[in-house]
Scaffold this active site. Structure first.
Site, PDB file in Angstrom:
ATOM      1  CG  HIS A 220      51.782  41.160  94.998  1.00 54.75           C
ATOM      2  ND1 HIS A 220      52.648  41.632  94.053  1.00 54.75           N
ATOM      3  CD2 HIS A 220      50.971  42.213  95.303  1.00 54.75           C
ATOM      4  CE1 HIS A 220      52.388  42.913  93.803  1.00 54.75           C
ATOM      5  NE2 HIS A 220      51.366  43.298  94.549  1.00 54.75           N
ATOM      6  CG  HIS A 259      55.629  38.936  86.172  1.00 59.18           C
ATOM      7  ND1 HIS A 259      54.646  39.667  85.557  1.00 59.18           N
ATOM      8  CD2 HIS A 259      56.076  39.675  87.224  1.00 59.18           C
ATOM      9  CE1 HIS A 259      54.510  40.816  86.195  1.00 59.18           C
ATOM     10  NE2 HIS A 259      55.352  40.854  87.211  1.00 59.18           N
ATOM     11  CG  ASP A 310      59.500  39.491  94.424  1.00 55.00           C
ATOM     12  OD1 ASP A 310      58.427  39.264  93.860  1.00 55.00           O
ATOM     13  OD2 ASP A 310      59.710  40.521  95.112  1.00 55.00           O
TER      14      ASP A 310
HETATM   15  C1  SDX Z   1      55.439  40.303  91.957  1.00 57.99           C
HETATM   16  O1  SDX Z   1      51.945  41.734  88.853  1.00 57.99           O
HETATM   17  C2  SDX Z   1      53.015  42.342  89.131  1.00 57.99           C
HETATM   18  O2  SDX Z   1      53.429  43.264  88.450  1.00 57.99           O
HETATM   19  C3  SDX Z   1      53.708  41.858  90.368  1.00 57.99           C
HETATM   20  C4  SDX Z   1      55.111  42.399  90.594  1.00 57.99           C
HETATM   21  C5  SDX Z   1      55.110  43.888  90.897  1.00 57.99           C
HETATM   22  O3  SDX Z   1      56.140  44.543  90.663  1.00 57.99           O
HETATM   23  O4  SDX Z   1      54.116  44.368  91.472  1.00 57.99           O
HETATM   24  O5  SDX Z   1      55.914  42.133  89.481  1.00 57.99           O
HETATM   25  C6  SDX Z   1      55.744  41.746  91.833  1.00 57.99           C
HETATM   26  O6  SDX Z   1      54.521  39.979  92.636  1.00 57.99           O
HETATM   27  C7  SDX Z   1      56.237  39.327  91.177  1.00 57.99           C
HETATM   28  C8  SDX Z   1      55.696  37.859  91.334  1.00 57.99           C
HETATM   29  C9  SDX Z   1      56.212  37.317  92.673  1.00 57.99           C
HETATM   30  N1  SDX Z   1      55.588  36.010  92.948  1.00 57.99           N
HETATM   31  C10 SDX Z   1      56.329  34.887  92.888  1.00 57.99           C
HETATM   32  O7  SDX Z   1      57.509  34.838  92.553  1.00 57.99           O
HETATM   33  C11 SDX Z   1      55.565  33.648  93.306  1.00 57.99           C
HETATM   34  C12 SDX Z   1      55.872  32.490  92.366  1.00 57.99           C
HETATM   35  N2  SDX Z   1      55.270  32.770  91.065  1.00 57.99           N
HETATM   36  C13 SDX Z   1      54.017  32.178  90.740  1.00 57.99           C
HETATM   37  O8  SDX Z   1      53.160  31.978  91.809  1.00 57.99           O
HETATM   38  C14 SDX Z   1      53.407  32.765  89.483  1.00 57.99           C
HETATM   39  O9  SDX Z   1      54.378  32.798  88.519  1.00 57.99           O
HETATM   40  C15 SDX Z   1      52.731  34.127  89.543  1.00 57.99           C
HETATM   41  C16 SDX Z   1      51.752  34.212  90.657  1.00 57.99           C
HETATM   42  C17 SDX Z   1      53.742  35.199  89.691  1.00 57.99           C
HETATM   43  C18 SDX Z   1      52.000  34.323  88.212  1.00 57.99           C
HETATM   44  O10 SDX Z   1      51.050  33.334  88.188  1.00 57.99           O
HETATM   45  P1  SDX Z   1      50.012  33.110  87.000  1.00 57.99           P
HETATM   46  O11 SDX Z   1      50.135  34.132  85.943  1.00 57.99           O
HETATM   47  O12 SDX Z   1      48.680  32.905  87.634  1.00 57.99           O
HETATM   48  O13 SDX Z   1      50.536  31.744  86.353  1.00 57.99           O
HETATM   49  P2  SDX Z   1      50.092  30.303  86.826  1.00 57.99           P
HETATM   50  O14 SDX Z   1      50.169  30.177  88.325  1.00 57.99           O
HETATM   51  O15 SDX Z   1      48.798  29.991  86.153  1.00 57.99           O
HETATM   52  O16 SDX Z   1      51.264  29.416  86.216  1.00 57.99           O
HETATM   53  C19 SDX Z   1      51.270  29.000  84.854  1.00 57.99           C
HETATM   54  C20 SDX Z   1      52.106  27.716  84.832  1.00 57.99           C
HETATM   55  C21 SDX Z   1      51.602  26.660  85.833  1.00 57.99           C
HETATM   56  O17 SDX Z   1      52.016  25.402  85.361  1.00 57.99           O
HETATM   57  P3  SDX Z   1      50.899  24.361  84.780  1.00 57.99           P
HETATM   58  O18 SDX Z   1      49.912  24.147  85.919  1.00 57.99           O
HETATM   59  O19 SDX Z   1      50.286  25.082  83.582  1.00 57.99           O
HETATM   60  O20 SDX Z   1      51.722  23.147  84.429  1.00 57.99           O
HETATM   61  O21 SDX Z   1      53.450  28.009  85.264  1.00 57.99           O
HETATM   62  C22 SDX Z   1      53.709  27.321  86.477  1.00 57.99           C
HETATM   63  C23 SDX Z   1      52.372  26.950  87.081  1.00 57.99           C
HETATM   64  O22 SDX Z   1      52.507  25.829  87.936  1.00 57.99           O
HETATM   65  N3  SDX Z   1      54.423  28.260  87.361  1.00 57.99           N
HETATM   66  C24 SDX Z   1      55.348  27.892  88.231  1.00 57.99           C
HETATM   67  C25 SDX Z   1      55.766  29.087  88.843  1.00 57.99           C
HETATM   68  N4  SDX Z   1      55.083  30.119  88.333  1.00 57.99           N
HETATM   69  C26 SDX Z   1      54.242  29.577  87.408  1.00 57.99           C
HETATM   70  N5  SDX Z   1      55.870  26.675  88.561  1.00 57.99           N
HETATM   71  C27 SDX Z   1      56.827  26.682  89.517  1.00 57.99           C
HETATM   72  N6  SDX Z   1      57.274  27.791  90.149  1.00 57.99           N
HETATM   73  C28 SDX Z   1      56.775  28.996  89.829  1.00 57.99           C
HETATM   74  N7  SDX Z   1      57.230  30.087  90.448  1.00 57.99           N
END
Ligand code: SDX
Length: 374
Positions: A220, A259, A310
């Site tokens: 997050h 996201h 971010d």
């Molecule tokens: C914020 O919710 C909000 O509104 C939050 C926010 C706000 O203003 O409040 O927007 C602020 O928190 C933004 C997000 C910041 N976090 C990050 O940047 C951390 C990295 N991102 C990931 O951890 C992820 O994208 C999330 C947590 C943001 C979202 O995760 P989801 O919806 O649970 O998606 P997932 O983890 O199930 O991923 C789906 C696929 C997976 O691949 P497969 O296993 O299906 O092959 O996408 C891949 C994931 O591995 N993936 C990534 C990735 N994000 C998703 N792979 C590499 N790097 C990434 N960053």
């Protein structure tokens, strides 16, 4: 049979809000109906805070009164200063804000007759003081003065406390825009945490403290600091391309990408990317910016993932000379506006938030006396 649950409440409508629209088909991100693009271009952070709290854009005189009120609320009580000085130098600054917010709640309790608006304004005004008082104390600057009313806005006040001198107009506006972009985002994890706590009729400070705790996590709010660490590891675009591909092959996450709601890009990212580009004046900043763009390119090609707010916020803060460990605390200072608006909204039409679970545990078991257990 319940449909397959995706986990993480993905796609679940957990309540109603009139505060913002996130990822709604065909709708831009809006705060109280106003497009984030208009707000980031034409409004100041204080106007946006007023809009979020009072559901209207302020008139000039309302804004001036509001700014003066916030500027008058920056003082740290002496016992809070003592507590801040006791917090060790190597503490995660998110824990400083968590502790400072809780301590303030013991000194200025909501039960003490303060309104929720009083507490919202107090927290918005004093969080930068708390953060920079602790930070500068452990930098050997002693007990800095945090009430400088010469700096009218939160962005200018914060940068002055950090730099030790006034920031320039471009630096102030860049931070102001970043604060606008981070102010509100519907039922994100930290905001929903605030609403859950509020729904039990707990107090304002408990809800905000809970929000800070949730935002701390690298999935997050903590992603901005993690993104800066990752970008800063690479010395060239070639190294970045290889490095990111290697990380992806090991199923590692590239912070600042992806996201839960935005699957075709975070509307805030392009806005803050422009500011990072504007600020990348030094040669080493230009290299970092080109590395970031290469990471963006690779992530799209390899994973069809876009940067979220971010990623380029991290570069913007870095180019403003803000230490990486203070990035997520800046997110707190901004998102406190959204958290307060959601606490108000939850209180206005409250019902205890209590979802149910799909039970996947053992069937009823006969009790086994301890002597017979293996
Ligand atoms: C914020 O919710 C909000 O509104 C939050 C926010 C706000 O203003 O409040 O927007 C602020 O928190 C933004 C997000 C910041 N976090 C990050 O940047 C951390 C990295 N991102 C990931 O951890 C992820 O994208 C999330 C947590 C943001 C979202 O995760 P989801 O919806 O649970 O998606 P997932 O983890 O199930 O991923 C789906 C696929 C997976 O691949 P497969 O296993 O299906 O092959 O996408 C891949 C994931 O591995 N993936 C990534 C990735 N994000 C998703 N792979 C590499 N790097 C990434 N960053």
């Amino acid at each position: 049979m319940t449909e397959t649950i995706k986990g993480g409440l993905e796609g679940i409508i957990a309540g109603k809000t009139s505060i913002s629209t996130v990822g709604k088909e065909g709708l831009d991100l809006t705060y109280r109906g106003y497009s984030i693009h208009d707000l980031a271009k034409k409004a100041t952070f204080e106007e946006v805070v007023f809009l979020l709290l009072y559901n209207k854009l302020p008139t000039k005189s309302q804004l001036n009164t509001f700014i003066d009120q916030l500027a008058s609320l920056r003082e740290l009580p002496s016992s809070l200063q003592s507590v801040l000085k006791l917090i060790p130098k190597e503490t995660n600054p998110m824990d400083v804000l968590r502790t400072g917010c809780s301590m303030l709640g013991t000194l200025e309790p909501e039960e003490g007759g303060r309104t929720q608006e009083d507490i919202a304004k107090r927290l918005l005004a004093v969080l930068p003081s708390m953060l920079l008082y602790w930070y500068q104390y452990h930098k050997g600057k002693g007990s800095i003065e945090t009430t400088s009313e010469s700096e009218k806005t939160i962005a200018s006040h914060l940068l002055h406390l950090l730099y030790g001198h006034p920031a320039n107009a471009d630096q102030i506006r860049a931070l102001d825009v970043a604060l606008i972009l981070h102010a509100e985002h519907e039922f994100n994890a930290s905001t929903f945490t605030c609403r859950v706590i509020t729904s039990t009729l707990s107090d304002f400070y408990s809800a905000i403290t809970g929000g800070i705790c949730a935002l701390r996590g690298p999935l997050h709010g903590g992603a901005d600091e993690a993104a800066m660490e990752q970008i800063g590891k690479f010395q060239s675009v070639e190294e970045a391309e290889q490095g990111v591909k290697a990380m992806l092959s090991k199923k590692e996450k590239i912070m600042g990408f992806g996201h839960r709601v935005y699957k075709y890009g975070d509307p805030r990212s392009d806005i803050i990317k422009e500011w990072a580009k504007n600020l990348s004046v030094k040669p080493q900043y230009k290299v970092l910016f080109s590395i970031a763009e290469k990471i963006e390119e690779v992530m799209f090609k390899e994973k069809h993932l876009y940067p979220n707010v971010d990623f380029y916020s991290a570069l913007t803060y870095h180019f403003l000379g803000i230490p990486t460990l203070l990035f997520t605390p800046l997110f707190v200072i901004s998102r406190t506006a959204g958290w307060c608006a959601h606490i108000f909204e939850q209180r206005a039409n409250n019902r205890l938030i209590r979802p149910i679970a799909e039970y996947v545990g053992p069937l009823p078991m006969p009790f086994i006396p301890i002597e017979e257990r293996t």
